[in-house]
Enzyme design. Structure first.
Site, PDB file in Angstrom:
ATOM      1  N   LYS A 291       0.841  -1.213   0.000  1.00 14.59           N
ATOM      2  CA  LYS A 291       0.000   0.000   0.000  1.00 14.59           C
ATOM      3  C   LYS A 291       0.865   1.249   0.000  1.00 14.59           C
ATOM      4  O   LYS A 291       2.049   1.215   0.364  1.00 14.59           O
ATOM      5  CB  LYS A 291      -0.929   0.030   1.217  1.00 14.59           C
ATOM      6  CG  LYS A 291      -0.250  -0.061   2.592  1.00 14.59           C
ATOM      7  CD  LYS A 291       0.296   1.242   3.155  1.00 14.59           C
ATOM      8  CE  LYS A 291       1.036   1.085   4.467  1.00 14.59           C
ATOM      9  NZ  LYS A 291       1.854   2.203   4.867  1.00 14.59           N
TER      10      LYS A 291
ATOM     11  N   ASP B 130      -2.150  -2.145   9.944  1.00 12.97           N
ATOM     12  CA  ASP B 130      -2.380  -2.146   8.489  1.00 12.97           C
ATOM     13  C   ASP B 130      -3.021  -3.445   7.995  1.00 12.97           C
ATOM     14  O   ASP B 130      -3.427  -3.525   6.832  1.00 12.97           O
ATOM     15  CB  ASP B 130      -1.051  -1.983   7.742  1.00 12.97           C
ATOM     16  CG  ASP B 130      -0.426  -0.609   7.944  1.00 12.97           C
ATOM     17  OD1 ASP B 130      -1.156   0.329   8.294  1.00 12.97           O
ATOM     18  OD2 ASP B 130       0.797  -0.486   7.744  1.00 12.97           O
TER      19      ASP B 130
HETATM   20  P1  ATP Z   1       4.552  -0.511   7.884  1.00 13.27           P
HETATM   21  O1  ATP Z   1       4.368   0.358   6.705  1.00 13.27           O
HETATM   22  O2  ATP Z   1       3.367  -1.400   8.202  1.00 13.27           O
HETATM   23  O3  ATP Z   1       5.111   0.155   9.106  1.00 13.27           O
HETATM   24  P2  ATP Z   1       6.907  -1.492   6.653  1.00 13.27           P
HETATM   25  O4  ATP Z   1       6.480  -1.656   5.241  1.00 13.27           O
HETATM   26  O5  ATP Z   1       7.704  -0.280   6.971  1.00 13.27           O
HETATM   27  O6  ATP Z   1       5.639  -1.594   7.551  1.00 13.27           O
HETATM   28  P3  ATP Z   1       7.556  -4.256   6.763  1.00 13.27           P
HETATM   29  O7  ATP Z   1       8.046  -4.577   5.401  1.00 13.27           O
HETATM   30  O8  ATP Z   1       6.200  -4.714   7.114  1.00 13.27           O
HETATM   31  O9  ATP Z   1       7.721  -2.713   7.075  1.00 13.27           O
HETATM   32  O10 ATP Z   1       8.639  -4.850   7.767  1.00 13.27           O
HETATM   33  C1  ATP Z   1       9.034  -4.227   8.971  1.00 13.27           C
HETATM   34  C2  ATP Z   1       9.852  -5.245   9.756  1.00 13.27           C
HETATM   35  O11 ATP Z   1       9.003  -6.318  10.134  1.00 13.27           O
HETATM   36  C3  ATP Z   1      10.969  -5.888   8.935  1.00 13.27           C
HETATM   37  O12 ATP Z   1      12.154  -5.188   9.085  1.00 13.27           O
HETATM   38  C4  ATP Z   1      11.039  -7.287   9.465  1.00 13.27           C
HETATM   39  O13 ATP Z   1      12.013  -7.373  10.470  1.00 13.27           O
HETATM   40  C5  ATP Z   1       9.700  -7.540  10.130  1.00 13.27           C
HETATM   41  N1  ATP Z   1       8.824  -8.532   9.446  1.00 13.27           N
HETATM   42  C6  ATP Z   1       8.088  -9.454  10.081  1.00 13.27           C
HETATM   43  N2  ATP Z   1       7.384 -10.185   9.207  1.00 13.27           N
HETATM   44  C7  ATP Z   1       7.666  -9.734   7.980  1.00 13.27           C
HETATM   45  C8  ATP Z   1       7.246 -10.112   6.681  1.00 13.27           C
HETATM   46  N3  ATP Z   1       6.404 -11.127   6.468  1.00 13.27           N
HETATM   47  N4  ATP Z   1       7.713  -9.396   5.643  1.00 13.27           N
HETATM   48  C9  ATP Z   1       8.564  -8.365   5.863  1.00 13.27           C
HETATM   49  N5  ATP Z   1       9.031  -7.998   7.065  1.00 13.27           N
HETATM   50  C10 ATP Z   1       8.581  -8.662   8.124  1.00 13.27           C
END
Ligand code: ATP
Length: 309
Positions: free
Chosen positions: A16, A146
């Site tokens: 998203k 989210d």
């Molecule tokens: P948000 O926008 O919801 O804050 P984000 O996109 O910044 O999230 P994610 O890619 O969801 O961040 O990942 C954040 C952290 O979560 C990663 O650094 C990782 O350590 C952990 N994580 C746990 N499960 C997952 C997964 N299935 N995919 C990616 N990261 C994951």
């Protein structure tokens, strides 16, 4: 519907961008009230869940372009989702989760939450639970703010922590260029930084931007571009000053709008059409300020089953 029990289910789930992220004051429990406008976009993870032999437990494997840094232990959000599903619906705990990642990790695009949403839907199908949307949302909101949005996708307004989701009427297709960063940003670190920057300030309660919602309703991409806003952007740019240069390149090349997505560091540029997207992608790549550039469009549907075996 067939009565045969599937051995494996594959769910495709999008990432998203936040078209708006309005962040209220820090509350007594340490969280911030939010109003956000989400749009699901065409960068997808595929989550496959297959039955294993009895006693094998829950196992997890990651592959794909964006697999670096993703945990394969119980801290993976797909694992957490499966544990909550098993506890809530008394499911057998012998299955394998395989995640093919294309959503950037720690990029503010909710990749982990997406995998959790996909896991809920995949287990619902694998074990023929027939859960209602509300039942799946109840599990989703236990995992992260989210996750409920990514079950439905499209365009929606999130309130509370972002998990109280209402669909928003949106017309047209929006084209995005995404500047990805090889180093993610920690969401809690970004919230700490916004608190630091706001120290001593009176912070208003979060609110939805009516101009943005109206622009989405009338498919006015120019007005959507002008209305993009993210209260976390000063914090992400403070932690990662190079993001300002990237935002500047997008503005110079005539993007309709430029925004840090969620807690960053992905920068999302709204462009008029695919051609402008291609031009901007080339400009960003040759500017030397950014490593990886990709393109996507939205809105797209949320988690959906693409294969049952
Ligand atoms: P948000 O926008 O919801 O804050 P984000 O996109 O910044 O999230 P994610 O890619 O969801 O961040 O990942 C954040 C952290 O979560 C990663 O650094 C990782 O350590 C952990 N994580 C746990 N499960 C997952 C997964 N299935 N995919 C990616 N990261 C994951």
């Amino acid at each position: 519907m067939s009565n045969s029990v599937p051995n494996a289910v594959v769910v495709r789930v999008p990432g998203k961008v936040n078209l708006q992220l309005s962040v209220g004051p820090k509350e007594s429990d340490g969280f911030h009230g939010l109003v956000t406008v989400f749009q699901a976009i065409s960068l997808f993870d595929d989550v496959s869940i297959s039955r294993s032999d009895i006693g094998a437990g829950i196992t997890l494997a990651i592959s794909g372009d964006q697999s670096y840094g993703v945990p394969t232990d119980e801290t993976n959000l797909a694992f957490k989702a499966s544990e909550i599903m098993c506890a809530t619906y008394d499911l057998p705990t012998d299955f394998r989760i395989e995640i093919k990642k294309a959503i950037p990790v720690a990029g503010g695009m909710a990749g982990g939450s997406a995998d959790a949403a996909a896991t809920i839907l995949a287990l619902d199908h694998l074990f023929a639970l027939g859960l209602s949307r509300d039942e799946m949302h109840a599990v989703a909101s236990k995992i992260g703010s989210d996750v409920p949005f990514l079950l439905g996708g499209g365009t929606a307004v999130g309130r509370g922590r972002g998990d109280e989701v209402t669909s928003a009427l949106s017309r047209g297709t929006y084209h995005w260029v995404l500047a990805l960063s090889s180093n993610g940003l920690s969401t809690p670190a970004v919230y700490n930084e916004i608190d630091r920057l706001r120290d001593g300030m009176d912070v208003a309660q979060p609110h939805a931007n009516e101009h943005l919602l109206q622009a989405l309703l009338t498919a006015d991409a120019v007005a959507v571009g002008k209305a993009l806003s993210n209260d976390l952007q000063p914090a992400t740019c403070s932690l990662r000053p190079a993001l300002r240069l990237i935002l500047d390149v997008g503005s110079e090349y005539g993007a309709l709008g430029c925004i840090v997505s969620g807690s960053g560091p992905t920068v999302a540029f709204l462009v008029a059409d695919e051609e402008q997207g291609l031009d901007l992608a080339v400009a960003l790549t040759s500017s030397g300020v950014i490593g990886t550039v990709t393109r996507a469009s939205g809105p797209v549907p949320g988690a959906r089953v693409i294969e049952v075996r």
